[in-house]
Design a protein around this motif. Sequence first.
Motif, PDB file in Angstrom:
ATOM      1  N   GLY A 280      69.703 -18.390 -11.502  1.00 35.55           N
ATOM      2  CA  GLY A 280      68.735 -17.766 -10.615  1.00 35.55           C
ATOM      3  C   GLY A 280      68.620 -18.484  -9.290  1.00 35.55           C
ATOM      4  O   GLY A 280      69.394 -19.393  -8.967  1.00 35.55           O
ATOM      5  N   LEU A 281      67.609 -18.098  -8.527  1.00 39.23           N
ATOM      6  CA  LEU A 281      67.435 -18.625  -7.182  1.00 39.23           C
ATOM      7  C   LEU A 281      67.195 -20.127  -7.183  1.00 39.23           C
ATOM      8  O   LEU A 281      67.754 -20.855  -6.350  1.00 39.23           O
ATOM      9  CB  LEU A 281      66.258 -17.900  -6.508  1.00 39.23           C
ATOM     10  CG  LEU A 281      65.968 -18.258  -5.057  1.00 39.23           C
ATOM     11  CD1 LEU A 281      67.187 -18.036  -4.175  1.00 39.23           C
ATOM     12  CD2 LEU A 281      64.788 -17.435  -4.536  1.00 39.23           C
ATOM     13  N   LEU A 282      66.381 -20.620  -8.098  1.00 35.34           N
ATOM     14  CA  LEU A 282      66.075 -22.049  -8.133  1.00 35.34           C
ATOM     15  C   LEU A 282      67.338 -22.868  -8.359  1.00 35.34           C
ATOM     16  O   LEU A 282      67.589 -23.868  -7.664  1.00 35.34           O
ATOM     17  CB  LEU A 282      65.053 -22.335  -9.237  1.00 35.34           C
ATOM     18  CG  LEU A 282      64.608 -23.793  -9.387  1.00 35.34           C
ATOM     19  CD1 LEU A 282      63.953 -24.286  -8.108  1.00 35.34           C
ATOM     20  CD2 LEU A 282      63.645 -23.944 -10.562  1.00 35.34           C
ATOM     21  N   GLU A 283      68.158 -22.454  -9.319  1.00 37.19           N
ATOM     22  CA  GLU A 283      69.385 -23.200  -9.616  1.00 37.19           C
ATOM     23  C   GLU A 283      70.354 -23.184  -8.429  1.00 37.19           C
ATOM     24  O   GLU A 283      71.019 -24.185  -8.138  1.00 37.19           O
ATOM     25  CB  GLU A 283      70.070 -22.599 -10.851  1.00 37.19           C
ATOM     26  CG  GLU A 283      69.356 -22.863 -12.164  1.00 37.19           C
ATOM     27  CD  GLU A 283      68.201 -21.911 -12.415  1.00 37.19           C
ATOM     28  OE1 GLU A 283      67.460 -22.102 -13.395  1.00 37.19           O
ATOM     29  OE2 GLU A 283      68.030 -20.946 -11.630  1.00 37.19           O
ATOM     30  N   VAL A 284      70.429 -22.050  -7.747  1.00 35.49           N
ATOM     31  CA  VAL A 284      71.340 -21.951  -6.597  1.00 35.49           C
ATOM     32  C   VAL A 284      70.851 -22.835  -5.442  1.00 35.49           C
ATOM     33  O   VAL A 284      71.644 -23.503  -4.779  1.00 35.49           O
ATOM     34  CB  VAL A 284      71.470 -20.484  -6.145  1.00 35.49           C
ATOM     35  CG1 VAL A 284      72.250 -20.388  -4.845  1.00 35.49           C
ATOM     36  CG2 VAL A 284      72.164 -19.663  -7.229  1.00 35.49           C
ATOM     37  N   LEU A 285      69.540 -22.857  -5.226  1.00 41.07           N
ATOM     38  CA  LEU A 285      68.998 -23.717  -4.177  1.00 41.07           C
ATOM     39  C   LEU A 285      69.272 -25.186  -4.477  1.00 41.07           C
ATOM     40  O   LEU A 285      69.644 -25.959  -3.581  1.00 41.07           O
ATOM     41  CB  LEU A 285      67.490 -23.488  -4.030  1.00 41.07           C
ATOM     42  CG  LEU A 285      67.050 -22.133  -3.463  1.00 41.07           C
ATOM     43  CD1 LEU A 285      65.530 -22.047  -3.432  1.00 41.07           C
ATOM     44  CD2 LEU A 285      67.611 -21.914  -2.069  1.00 41.07           C
ATOM     45  N   VAL A 286      69.099 -25.584  -5.726  1.00 42.97           N
ATOM     46  CA  VAL A 286      69.327 -26.974  -6.116  1.00 42.97           C
ATOM     47  C   VAL A 286      70.812 -27.324  -5.962  1.00 42.97           C
ATOM     48  O   VAL A 286      71.160 -28.409  -5.476  1.00 42.97           O
ATOM     49  CB  VAL A 286      68.849 -27.222  -7.557  1.00 42.97           C
ATOM     50  CG1 VAL A 286      69.240 -28.627  -8.021  1.00 42.97           C
ATOM     51  CG2 VAL A 286      67.335 -27.048  -7.649  1.00 42.97           C
ATOM     52  N   ALA A 287      71.692 -26.412  -6.366  1.00 42.86           N
ATOM     53  CA  ALA A 287      73.130 -26.663  -6.227  1.00 42.86           C
ATOM     54  C   ALA A 287      73.532 -26.773  -4.755  1.00 42.86           C
ATOM     55  O   ALA A 287      74.352 -27.614  -4.380  1.00 42.86           O
ATOM     56  CB  ALA A 287      73.922 -25.542  -6.908  1.00 42.86           C
ATOM     57  N   THR A 288      72.925 -25.947  -3.907  1.00 37.32           N
ATOM     58  CA  THR A 288      73.224 -26.009  -2.476  1.00 37.32           C
ATOM     59  C   THR A 288      72.704 -27.310  -1.883  1.00 37.32           C
ATOM     60  O   THR A 288      73.355 -27.922  -1.022  1.00 37.32           O
ATOM     61  CB  THR A 288      72.593 -24.804  -1.756  1.00 37.32           C
ATOM     62  OG1 THR A 288      73.007 -23.592  -2.389  1.00 37.32           O
ATOM     63  CG2 THR A 288      73.026 -24.771  -0.295  1.00 37.32           C
ATOM     64  N   LEU A 289      71.540 -27.750  -2.343  1.00 36.93           N
ATOM     65  CA  LEU A 289      71.002 -29.029  -1.884  1.00 36.93           C
ATOM     66  C   LEU A 289      71.916 -30.182  -2.292  1.00 36.93           C
ATOM     67  O   LEU A 289      72.149 -31.110  -1.505  1.00 36.93           O
ATOM     68  CB  LEU A 289      69.595 -29.236  -2.445  1.00 36.93           C
ATOM     69  CG  LEU A 289      68.879 -30.534  -2.040  1.00 36.93           C
ATOM     70  CD1 LEU A 289      68.724 -30.614  -0.525  1.00 36.93           C
ATOM     71  CD2 LEU A 289      67.519 -30.634  -2.723  1.00 36.93           C
ATOM     72  N   ALA A 290      72.437 -30.118  -3.516  1.00 36.75           N
ATOM     73  CA  ALA A 290      73.353 -31.169  -3.980  1.00 36.75           C
ATOM     74  C   ALA A 290      74.593 -31.235  -3.091  1.00 36.75           C
ATOM     75  O   ALA A 290      75.039 -32.321  -2.697  1.00 36.75           O
ATOM     76  CB  ALA A 290      73.750 -30.905  -5.431  1.00 36.75           C
ATOM     77  N   TRP A 291      75.159 -30.071  -2.761  1.00 37.22           N
ATOM     78  CA  TRP A 291      76.323 -30.057  -1.863  1.00 37.22           C
ATOM     79  C   TRP A 291      75.950 -30.627  -0.502  1.00 37.22           C
ATOM     80  O   TRP A 291      76.712 -31.399   0.106  1.00 37.22           O
ATOM     81  CB  TRP A 291      76.839 -28.623  -1.704  1.00 37.22           C
ATOM     82  CG  TRP A 291      77.931 -28.521  -0.692  1.00 37.22           C
ATOM     83  CD1 TRP A 291      79.262 -28.733  -0.901  1.00 37.22           C
ATOM     84  CD2 TRP A 291      77.788 -28.239   0.711  1.00 37.22           C
ATOM     85  NE1 TRP A 291      79.959 -28.593   0.284  1.00 37.22           N
ATOM     86  CE2 TRP A 291      79.076 -28.294   1.284  1.00 37.22           C
ATOM     87  CE3 TRP A 291      76.692 -27.949   1.523  1.00 37.22           C
ATOM     88  CZ2 TRP A 291      79.291 -28.058   2.632  1.00 37.22           C
ATOM     89  CZ3 TRP A 291      76.910 -27.719   2.874  1.00 37.22           C
ATOM     90  CH2 TRP A 291      78.195 -27.768   3.424  1.00 37.22           C
ATOM     91  N   THR A 292      74.775 -30.269   0.011  1.00 39.30           N
ATOM     92  CA  THR A 292      74.329 -30.718   1.330  1.00 39.30           C
ATOM     93  C   THR A 292      74.241 -32.235   1.389  1.00 39.30           C
ATOM     94  O   THR A 292      74.649 -32.859   2.380  1.00 39.30           O
ATOM     95  CB  THR A 292      72.946 -30.112   1.654  1.00 39.30           C
ATOM     96  OG1 THR A 292      73.027 -28.689   1.554  1.00 39.30           O
ATOM     97  CG2 THR A 292      72.484 -30.502   3.043  1.00 39.30           C
ATOM     98  N   LEU A 293      73.723 -32.849   0.340  1.00 43.52           N
ATOM     99  CA  LEU A 293      73.525 -34.297   0.321  1.00 43.52           C
ATOM    100  C   LEU A 293      74.806 -35.069   0.030  1.00 43.52           C
ATOM    101  O   LEU A 293      74.967 -36.202   0.485  1.00 43.52           O
ATOM    102  CB  LEU A 293      72.467 -34.663  -0.720  1.00 43.52           C
ATOM    103  CG  LEU A 293      71.043 -34.128  -0.484  1.00 43.52           C
ATOM    104  CD1 LEU A 293      70.160 -34.457  -1.676  1.00 43.52           C
ATOM    105  CD2 LEU A 293      70.447 -34.705   0.792  1.00 43.52           C
ATOM    106  N   ARG A 294      75.715 -34.467  -0.739  1.00 38.89           N
ATOM    107  CA  ARG A 294      76.861 -35.219  -1.264  1.00 38.89           C
ATOM    108  C   ARG A 294      78.177 -34.912  -0.577  1.00 38.89           C
ATOM    109  O   ARG A 294      79.186 -35.578  -0.860  1.00 38.89           O
ATOM    110  CB  ARG A 294      76.990 -34.951  -2.765  1.00 38.89           C
ATOM    111  CG  ARG A 294      75.789 -35.472  -3.554  1.00 38.89           C
ATOM    112  CD  ARG A 294      75.804 -34.980  -4.989  1.00 38.89           C
ATOM    113  NE  ARG A 294      74.672 -35.508  -5.749  1.00 38.89           N
ATOM    114  CZ  ARG A 294      74.353 -35.124  -6.973  1.00 38.89           C
ATOM    115  NH1 ARG A 294      75.081 -34.205  -7.589  1.00 38.89           N
ATOM    116  NH2 ARG A 294      73.314 -35.656  -7.592  1.00 38.89           N
TER     117      ARG A 294
END
Length: 540
Positions: A280-294
């Motif tokens: 869902g949206l929450l998981e996609v946002l978290v995955a995008t944040l992980a890519w952004t930071l890493r």
Amino acid sequence: MAENIIERLVKALTNDVPYQEQSLRLWNDDLETEMLSGGGSQFVTTKDDSSENFSTLSNAAHILHASLLTAVSPSYVCEDGLSLSDALLKNSNEEADDTSAKVAKYYQLNDKNQNLSCLSENLRAAGLFMRWYAQCLQSSLECGSASSTKNPTLRLKSKGMLLLYCKLLDDTNLQSCHDCPDIPRFASVCIFRATYGNDNVTSSARKSLIHSIDGCTFMMRMLLKGDQPVPRLFSIMRNVHHLISASPDSIPKMEKILETLTAEECSFGTENDYGKKKYGLLEVLVATLAWTLRSEPPFPGEPADRRSDLALEILRSLFAMDAGKTSMPLPSSDTMTQIGMMLCEILRLSNADIRVYHCKLAVVALLLNAPKEFSGYLASHDGIKPLVDILAYQLSVVVVERTATSAEDAAAVVPILLVLCKLCQSNAAVMQMVKNEVFPHELEDNFREKVTAEMAKMQTEGQSKAKNMAPLDAPKGTVRWKLIRLMTWIDSSVKRSACELLWTLCDEDATEFVLRTGFGNAVYFLGNKGLVNLPAGVSV
């Protein structure tokens, strides 16, 4: 800008294509610079007449609308044989919307007469025009609030244009074109400008985007797409954040769309393969944040790197989702762990770059509604000390620099006070960590000696066995000194939040509270707690 903004725009739009591109780019650059510097209000007419102003703005917007559609489909011929531009300038708003929808419906990136650079400048001008009107003119001209027909940006915000923006955003050829301007990004900016606001026209556009043209599907498809420029992804995320905040009814739609798309093995833009499991949206946002930071280079990158802006939008989106969580299913434990990992990664970053610090303040806001279990996770992953460091800096801004208003003081310091208080109340180990930072353990022997001397006086007041008027050990400039200063602050939310944190750090012991903060600072708070008697009618 030497000339009237509108005059320059109309002159640019009526040039032939090669010159139009150059003059529009210059107009865009100049207006963008003006607005970034706080200007952009040089809209001048010969008469102080709102109807004439409205007519002038509407005419320019209609010319811009016609120019944009012509740039999208240069070979489009209307049923009556007129060119697209000539027909649109004669159309009513309803007819213009119908034509916009037709152009959007049959849009394809194969018109041999298309000039993508000119198209990008037209899109950019449309976004800037909507922004300029909303920020600099709308409130003074009062055209946009009365009715849906009294807004010069109406055609640029019509349902047909929203569909066209979405089509340009979703065009895979444009997405992968590295030799032309980022048209999908400019289209995303237009979607944001067309739907950001509370006037009738903008609210209607937002509803159309969500419910009439299935705009959420376009957004979610782009959010899942990997290998795209960060500025484009940031613009898309800003749209998502806005929809979450302004139209919570869009969240279930985005959830359902993402579950369908991720079940079809869509990538989140990371190296991980999420297979056929629905997300869902929450998981996609978290995955995008992980890519952004890493992702490389190390976060936050060079000054021109927009990943910090992207991270901020994601964190603010998570906060906006959390604010309406009563209608949302609870996240899985795996998702909560992933969120905790991301937040701790941000908190552990150096404060040397102000962009990182802004991300940390967004983390603080997100922690306001964190579950109690998060306190233990933060403690075991080195997340508490950075929060105390944020407290120390925010205290310096409010107590030492003293450059803000009362409301700004509250915005600066209350969130971190509330977060630390909440974390301390939910976890004894966290409370001890924070207490050791505020009241350093190595200085406690000196404090105890002063306590012994004070208690020998045998003074009592209510449930407090001490009555020292000033703090026993709070040297000027220390974190505890700044915290104690806030106990008598003019803003009640600041005062109350500081008192609650200190009360919690003193294990809700009235005697320790007075010894550490002084009876003069503590009396009203203790009175509200019913621990000392206050004169009638006195309260905090």
